[in-house]
Design a protein around this motif. Structure first.
Motif, PDB file in Angstrom:
ATOM      1  N   ASN A   1       4.974  -8.149  -8.254  1.00 52.33           N
ATOM      2  CA  ASN A   1       5.339  -6.513  -8.712  1.00 52.33           C
ATOM      3  C   ASN A   1       4.086  -5.966  -7.727  1.00 52.33           C
ATOM      4  O   ASN A   1       2.660  -6.129  -7.935  1.00 52.33           O
ATOM      5  N   VAL A   2       4.199  -4.968  -7.441  1.00 52.74           N
ATOM      6  CA  VAL A   2       3.441  -3.909  -6.808  1.00 52.74           C
ATOM      7  C   VAL A   2       3.292  -2.942  -7.566  1.00 52.74           C
ATOM      8  O   VAL A   2       4.226  -2.170  -7.443  1.00 52.74           O
ATOM      9  N   GLU A   3       1.976  -2.625  -7.558  1.00 53.59           N
ATOM     10  CA  GLU A   3       1.111  -1.749  -8.212  1.00 53.59           C
ATOM     11  C   GLU A   3       1.844   0.381  -8.085  1.00 53.59           C
ATOM     12  O   GLU A   3       1.081   1.478  -8.688  1.00 53.59           O
ATOM     13  N   LYS A   4       0.872  -0.036  -6.125  1.00 59.76           N
ATOM     14  CA  LYS A   4       0.977   1.013  -5.521  1.00 59.76           C
ATOM     15  C   LYS A   4       2.033   0.868  -3.859  1.00 59.76           C
ATOM     16  O   LYS A   4       2.023  -0.392  -3.872  1.00 59.76           O
ATOM     17  N   ALA A   5       2.593   2.117  -3.401  1.00 56.50           N
ATOM     18  CA  ALA A   5       3.288   1.525  -2.528  1.00 56.50           C
ATOM     19  C   ALA A   5       2.545   1.085  -1.199  1.00 56.50           C
ATOM     20  O   ALA A   5       2.820   0.180  -0.552  1.00 56.50           O
ATOM     21  N   GLU A   6       1.169   1.460  -1.364  1.00 56.88           N
ATOM     22  CA  GLU A   6      -0.004   1.497  -0.050  1.00 56.88           C
ATOM     23  C   GLU A   6       0.453  -0.754  -0.652  1.00 56.88           C
ATOM     24  O   GLU A   6      -0.383  -1.367   0.614  1.00 56.88           O
ATOM     25  N   MET A   7       0.899  -0.786  -1.414  1.00 56.74           N
ATOM     26  CA  MET A   7       0.126  -2.593  -1.339  1.00 56.74           C
ATOM     27  C   MET A   7       1.513  -3.683  -0.740  1.00 56.74           C
ATOM     28  O   MET A   7       1.240  -5.047  -0.840  1.00 56.74           O
ATOM     29  N   ILE A   8       2.662  -2.925  -0.770  1.00 58.06           N
ATOM     30  CA  ILE A   8       3.532  -3.377   0.228  1.00 58.06           C
ATOM     31  C   ILE A   8       4.279  -4.702   1.020  1.00 58.06           C
ATOM     32  O   ILE A   8       4.060  -5.874   1.096  1.00 58.06           O
ATOM     33  N   PHE A   9       2.741  -4.497   2.293  1.00 58.20           N
ATOM     34  CA  PHE A   9       2.558  -4.992   3.129  1.00 58.20           C
ATOM     35  C   PHE A   9       1.875  -6.483   2.782  1.00 58.20           C
ATOM     36  O   PHE A   9       2.317  -7.478   3.320  1.00 58.20           O
ATOM     37  N   SER A  10       1.001  -6.241   1.675  1.00 58.25           N
ATOM     38  CA  SER A  10      -0.144  -7.445   1.139  1.00 58.25           C
ATOM     39  C   SER A  10       1.235  -8.202   0.754  1.00 58.25           C
ATOM     40  O   SER A  10       0.843  -9.282   0.263  1.00 58.25           O
ATOM     41  N   ALA A  11       2.085  -7.571  -0.031  1.00 59.74           N
ATOM     42  CA  ALA A  11       3.570  -8.894  -0.491  1.00 59.74           C
ATOM     43  C   ALA A  11       4.039  -8.846  -0.461  1.00 59.74           C
ATOM     44  O   ALA A  11       4.181 -10.017   0.123  1.00 59.74           O
ATOM     45  N   ILE A  12       4.438  -8.686   1.375  1.00 61.92           N
ATOM     46  CA  ILE A  12       5.002  -9.239   1.827  1.00 61.92           C
ATOM     47  C   ILE A  12       4.777 -10.170   2.902  1.00 61.92           C
ATOM     48  O   ILE A  12       5.003 -11.207   2.662  1.00 61.92           O
ATOM     49  N   ASP A  13       3.455 -10.484   3.226  1.00 62.72           N
ATOM     50  CA  ASP A  13       2.805 -11.197   3.613  1.00 62.72           C
ATOM     51  C   ASP A  13       2.744 -12.369   2.732  1.00 62.72           C
ATOM     52  O   ASP A  13       2.764 -13.659   3.328  1.00 62.72           O
ATOM     53  N   LEU A  14       2.129 -12.055   1.575  1.00 59.61           N
ATOM     54  CA  LEU A  14       2.315 -13.173   1.225  1.00 59.61           C
ATOM     55  C   LEU A  14       3.659 -13.915   0.330  1.00 59.61           C
ATOM     56  O   LEU A  14       3.743 -15.492   0.225  1.00 59.61           O
ATOM     57  N   LEU A  15       4.561 -12.986   0.373  1.00 59.87           N
ATOM     58  CA  LEU A  15       5.698 -14.036   0.355  1.00 59.87           C
ATOM     59  C   LEU A  15       6.538 -14.618   1.430  1.00 59.87           C
ATOM     60  O   LEU A  15       6.450 -15.214   1.142  1.00 59.87           O
ATOM     61  N   SER A  16       5.742 -13.920   2.632  1.00 59.68           N
ATOM     62  CA  SER A  16       6.181 -15.074   3.446  1.00 59.68           C
ATOM     63  C   SER A  16       5.265 -16.105   3.751  1.00 59.68           C
ATOM     64  O   SER A  16       6.180 -16.753   4.015  1.00 59.68           O
ATOM     65  N   LEU A  17       4.080 -15.743   4.018  1.00 59.95           N
ATOM     66  CA  LEU A  17       3.874 -17.422   3.472  1.00 59.95           C
ATOM     67  C   LEU A  17       4.206 -17.739   2.290  1.00 59.95           C
ATOM     68  O   LEU A  17       4.258 -19.150   2.483  1.00 59.95           O
TER      69      LEU A  17
END
Length: 789
Positions: free
Chosen positions: A308-324
């Motif tokens: 769950n991404v609270e801010k749009a700019e956090m999408i990159f970090s979320a994709i990083d974590l999901l990819s890991l």
């Protein structure tokens, strides 16, 4: 559409009973939804031809507004009822981007259905409650065609291995003698089987918000995840480009939701061991990301991850974590999670910039260069450190447009940000920079490195083949393109490149065959018809060429490439007034000064042929005004008029080093040698002139220009009174193209000058027959009619 009652269609083990509105086969009776049954009957009744999507929608749904997806779902239901398989269709064939066709035989005697003890693979439902899913797993299972589920993965490995060997050993004999396209082999973009590496396909994410402003994220999020996962030394990832290719081959639109069965089918076709399905939804100001990892061999659901991404700019970090997390499920040793594996560092930390970049990549793939560059400039304005945005602008300028000097600053900026680039990106940018610098041997070496390290990247075969063609290493170029076809046997752009290579080599039938395959794979692609038109044109089959160019313009009315080629064809058949009108239309829609200069130069060519030097000079001056290097026509006009001062001024510029690429390869040097020959004739150096013209015709013909100069040596022999040599050379030209513009007229002149009146008259007649639709005021038409009673 009403289905006629009482008719029964029989084929294989299937009966379609219109009276009962059902399909009967060995496993029982199947009742389809009304619209699906109407589509099936419509296809059966028109089994002698392709039925387009628009035709089906307009007929079955009439005034009801429906999307392509509704039709796709009907086709899937029909296939299930027939026991058909999209992978190896027996009855319903999808023609990508066009429509559908019934390919079964009505004359077949019914046969018993296959046994029903086929072992089914399945998706496990473990952890399924962690994610909101819009489809039921059991429903997905029930919709899997038996033939698809029972196919063993090793069957495709054998097929592709045999195909690769056949292509590499026998060249293109497969293509010439196959007789028809493979009806039971899937499209061939495949991942390599590398020891120690797992293969993975990432599907486009589903937009569950139904917010069209977020549609770009479907491809954008997949691209982000591909970028992240590609950093793992333990994974082979299907590239975004190859994934789109497979979607096209399966008749799936880029904006169409990818169903689980389609995902499974594509993963198997690419020989991926696993695949990822993802979705996203906006909830208030936050965004929910769901990803699921499946085993492509068994269909088993292996993992589900959510963020769950609270801010749009956090999408990159979320994709990083999901990819890991997904990488941890796939390999025992995950990719290194250091600063450079962070997606926001590798690409951009600005979501809006990434959106523009993602949209620009799509525009560039469709050759909408101006639109793509505008989007990339917006991305750079938001994030000046966005390395690949800079690089992509450089690529467009130098590889697809030929503006090397414009490309260099962008490519240099990308180099300066090299810590944000993958190894493949760095190699690609190095190749692009070499092309921009006119260092073609170095570009060739970089593409060879890319192919060695990333052998499934078929675009690299295309670019390398193009570069080798520019170096006139035609055999090597053909071999590289055949290697690309061994990896992707259904690659339309590879057929296009191979067809163009055969065309400039004078292998007209081979060229036409390759371009016909391009059209068959992409029937609604304007460029495919344009390419086929060019191969017809260079073969002297002008009426067929005109038909293809007109078809290209019907498909894409503003397609300036087909417009100028159609204008050239009219010019080469003596229809000068029509040619001028088309050149003006081409000029009106020209996307850059290069195209505008070409339009004015071509108009000047026509007026010079008509001896209307006032208008010719005006057009030639406009060409120079648009692009100062476009001085060829001014030089020719000055020669005709005996203007020594002007020819002296222009000679030095004409023979200067070439500074423009020809769409990513070296421009053909024929023009340079041609102008040198003319200068030598003017200076009273006949031997030097003949040698320059001989060298000119040894090089590739610029078949895309109004005058390919194939007859320049023959014309020189005629001018010098060397009639026997002129006859031999004109006959060579006519053997290459029996309708080559004015070659027959000049051959008649040669016979007349040599005292052979009968042969002169015969060739003048043949010339008039060839130019039967030419404008009456053309000097050559008038001269030929005066000679022939």
């Amino acid at each position: 559409m009403e289905v006629l009652e009482g008719q029964t269609f029989c084929f294989a083990d299937v009966e379609v009973d219109t009276r009962r509105g059902c399909v009967r086969r060995g496993d029982g009776e199947h009742h389809l939804r009304q619209k699906s049954f109407q589509v099936l009957v419509y296809l059966l009744e028109r089994r002698d031809r392709l039925v387009t999507k628009n035709e089906l929608i307009e007929t079955v749904w009439r005034d009801t507004a429906v999307t392509d997806d509704v039709l796709v779902q009907c086709i899937k239901e029909i296939r299930r009822s027939l026991g058909d398989d999209t992978h190896s269709p027996r009855f319903i064939k999808t023609v990508p981007k066009a429509g559908y066709r019934f390919i079964g035989s009505m004359s077949e005697a019914p046969i018993l259905a296959c046994g029903q003890d086929v072992t089914r693979t399945h998706f496990h439902s473990e952890d399924i409650t962690r994610v909101e899913i819009e489809y039921e797993v059991d429903d997905f299972l029930s919709r899997q065609p038996d033939a698809l589920i029972s196919r063993k993965p090793r069957d495709r490995t054998v097929i592709f291995a045999l195909l690769a060997v056949a292509l590499l050993v026998t060249g293109l004999s497969y293509f010439y003698f196959a007789g028809a396209f493979r009806s039971n082999q899937a499209a061939g973009v495949v991942l390599p089987d590398t020891p120690g590496k797992r293969s993975l396909a990432v599907m486009y994410f589903e937009n569950r918000s139904r917010n069209s402003e977020l549609d770009w994220m479907s491809e954008g999020l997949a691209d982000m995840m591909i970028t992240d996962l590609s950093r793992s030394p333990k994974l082979n990832i299907l590239s975004r480009q190859d994934f789109r290719t497979l979607l096209d081959r399966n008749g799936v639109a880029a904006d169409e939701t990818i169903s689980p069965e389609t995902a499974l089918d594509i993963a198997r076709k690419s020989r991926a061991g696993s695949f990822i399905l993802g979705s996203f939804a906006s909830v208030g100001t936050s965004i929910r990301l769901d990803v699921k990892l499946f085993d492509a061999q068994t269909g088993e659901l292996r993992a589900v991850e959510t963020s769950n991404v609270e801010k749009a700019e956090m999408i990159f970090s979320a994709i990083d974590l999901l990819s890991l997390k997904l990488a941890n499920h796939l390999v025992t040793m995950p990719f290194e999670q250091d600063r450079r594996s962070d997606l926001s560092m590798a690409m951009t930390g600005n979501l809006e910039a990434y959106r523009y970049y993602s949209l620009a990549v799509d525009e560039a793939q469709s050759l909408h260069n101006k639109e793509a560059i505008a989007l990339l400039e917006k991305a750079i304005a938001l994030d000046p450190q966005f390395a690949m945005a800079h690089a992509r602008i450089g690529y467009i300028y130098t590889v697809t447009w030929g503006f090397g000097e414009k490309a260099k600053p962008y490519l240099e900026k990308a180099f300066a940000l090299s810590d944000r680039l993958t190894e493949k990106d760095r190699l690609s940018i190095s190749a692009w920079y070499s092309i921009a610098s006119l260092d073609y041997p170095n570009a060739i070496e970089f593409y060879r490195q890319i192919i060695s390290k990333y052998p499934t990247e078929t675009e690299s075969y295309l670019r390398l083949g193009n570069l080798l063609s520019g170096e006139e290493q035609f055999e090597d170029a053909a071999n590289v393109l055949k290697q690309g076809l061994a990896i992707d046997p259904d690659g339309p752009l590879l057929y296009n490149a191979l067809g163009s290579l055969y065309s400039i080599s004078g292998k007209h039938e081979d060229a036409i065959s390759m371009h016909q395959r391009y059209v068959a794979y992409a029937p609604n692609e304007a460029n495919a018809h344009d390419s086929l038109g060019m191969s017809f044109q260079w073969a002297g089959r002008y009426d067929e060429a005109i038909g293809e160019y007109r078809r290209a313009i019907e498909l894409k009315p503003n397609f300036e490439v087909a417009l100028v080629h159609l204008a050239n064809t009219h010019f080469q058949t003596g229809r000068y007034s029509q040619a001028i009108d088309l050149y003006k239309k081409y000029n009106a829609g020209a996307p850059s000064e290069l195209e505008r200069a070409r339009a004015f130069s071509s108009i000047a060519t026509v007026y010079r042929r008509l001896r209307n030097y006032d208008l010719a000079i005006r057009a030639a001056n406009q060409a120079i005004k648009e692009r100062e290097t476009y001085i060829g026509e001014s030089f020719l006009i000055a020669l005709d008029l005996g203007d020594k001062k002007t020819t002296d001024q222009l000679e030095q510029k004409l023979f200067a080093a070439q500074t423009v690429t020809n769409r990513g390869k070296r421009a053909a040097p024929r023009f340079s040698f041609y102008f040198r020959g003319l200068a030598a004739l003017r200076n009273g150096e006949p031997d030097n002139a003949v040698e320059a013209f001989r060298e000119a015709v040894r090089h590739s013909p610029p078949t895309f220009e109004a005058d390919a100069l194939e007859d320049c040596l023959a014309n020189a022999y005629l001018h010098l009174g060397r009639y026997d040599e002129a006859v031999a050379e004109y006959e060579r030209v006519l053997a290459l193209n029996p309708n080559y513009p004015l070659a027959r007229f000049h051959l008649a002149q040669t016979f007349a000058a040599n005292g052979d009146t009968e042969k002169a008259r015969e060739n003048y007649r043949l010339f008039l027959d060839t130019w039967k639709d030419a404008d009456n005021e053309i000097p050559e038409i008038i001269a030929a009619r005066n000679y022939v009673p």
